[in-house]
Design a protein around this motif. Sequence first.
Motif, PDB file in Angstrom:
ATOM      1  N   GLY B  99       0.829  -1.094  -0.124  1.00 54.58           N
ATOM      2  CA  GLY B  99      -0.030   0.065  -0.046  1.00 54.58           C
ATOM      3  C   GLY B  99       0.894   1.246   0.037  1.00 54.58           C
ATOM      4  O   GLY B  99       0.295   2.356  -0.361  1.00 54.58           O
ATOM      5  N   SER B 100       2.180   1.088   0.296  1.00 53.91           N
ATOM      6  CA  SER B 100       3.021   2.309   0.307  1.00 53.91           C
ATOM      7  C   SER B 100       3.733   2.488  -1.036  1.00 53.91           C
ATOM      8  O   SER B 100       3.378   1.714  -1.854  1.00 53.91           O
ATOM      9  CB  SER B 100       4.196   2.126   1.373  1.00 53.91           C
ATOM     10  N   THR B 101       4.521   3.371  -1.168  1.00 56.05           N
ATOM     11  CA  THR B 101       5.191   3.608  -2.329  1.00 56.05           C
ATOM     12  C   THR B 101       6.209   2.756  -2.589  1.00 56.05           C
ATOM     13  O   THR B 101       7.504   2.994  -2.563  1.00 56.05           O
ATOM     14  CB  THR B 101       5.895   5.022  -2.415  1.00 56.05           C
ATOM     15  N   ASP B 102       5.992   1.584  -2.869  1.00 54.59           N
ATOM     16  CA  ASP B 102       7.090   0.450  -3.278  1.00 54.59           C
ATOM     17  C   ASP B 102       6.173  -0.703  -4.304  1.00 54.59           C
ATOM     18  O   ASP B 102       4.952  -1.049  -3.757  1.00 54.59           O
ATOM     19  CB  ASP B 102       7.761  -0.173  -2.217  1.00 54.59           C
TER      20      ASP B 102
END
Lengths: 105, 115
Positions: B99-102
Amino acid sequence: DAKTTQPTSMDCAEGRAANLPCNHSTISGNEYVYWYRQIHSQGPQYIIHGLKNNETNEMASLIITEDRKSSTLILPHATLRDTAVYYCIGGKSTFGDGTTLTVKP
Amino acid sequence: NAGVTQTPKFRILKIGQSMTLQCTQDMNHNYMYWYRQDPGMGLKLIYYSVGAGITDKGEVPNGYNVSRSTTEDFPLRLELAAPSQTSVYFCASSSRAWGSTDTQYFGPGTRLTVL
């Protein structure tokens, strides 16, 4: 639980733009929208991701609505090799069943 | 970098047999995941790990066990194989939380048939 909704299948003519929609109404404000695709039975491959702004890379463009409840993946000039299953991931949602895109000659 | 590697590529098991699916990543990622994909269906999360020594259940954990003793390895154990576990198993890793930037990086998959 977070959930995304995508059409089961879509067709596109070779050389035309393919627009794949996704609803992710449960996404939180700081969670990203991701798109992956899976060709044949290979492992999924990352395409693009975004938070609020529209994004573009060498593979595709991503348009996210202002309320962030939906997005559209755009393949600007679809080729036969773009035939695949496309998965939209909104926040902490899981992969779901995706959209089977068939590009036809 | 080899990325995410999985062994074996193919395996046929008899009902009741046990086996371990191996997954190794060389990107120093903290997060690792196991998915299964049944024919014509999407991926379902079995287990995941947020770091060495820490694992948690996903959507479909029954019949499986995992361990994470090192950052690199995340094996999946089937104790009593059943025909319902016939599937393609994908391992994936990422440097940050879902859900994060990865992005998640996937292995080539293990095709398991239980007869």
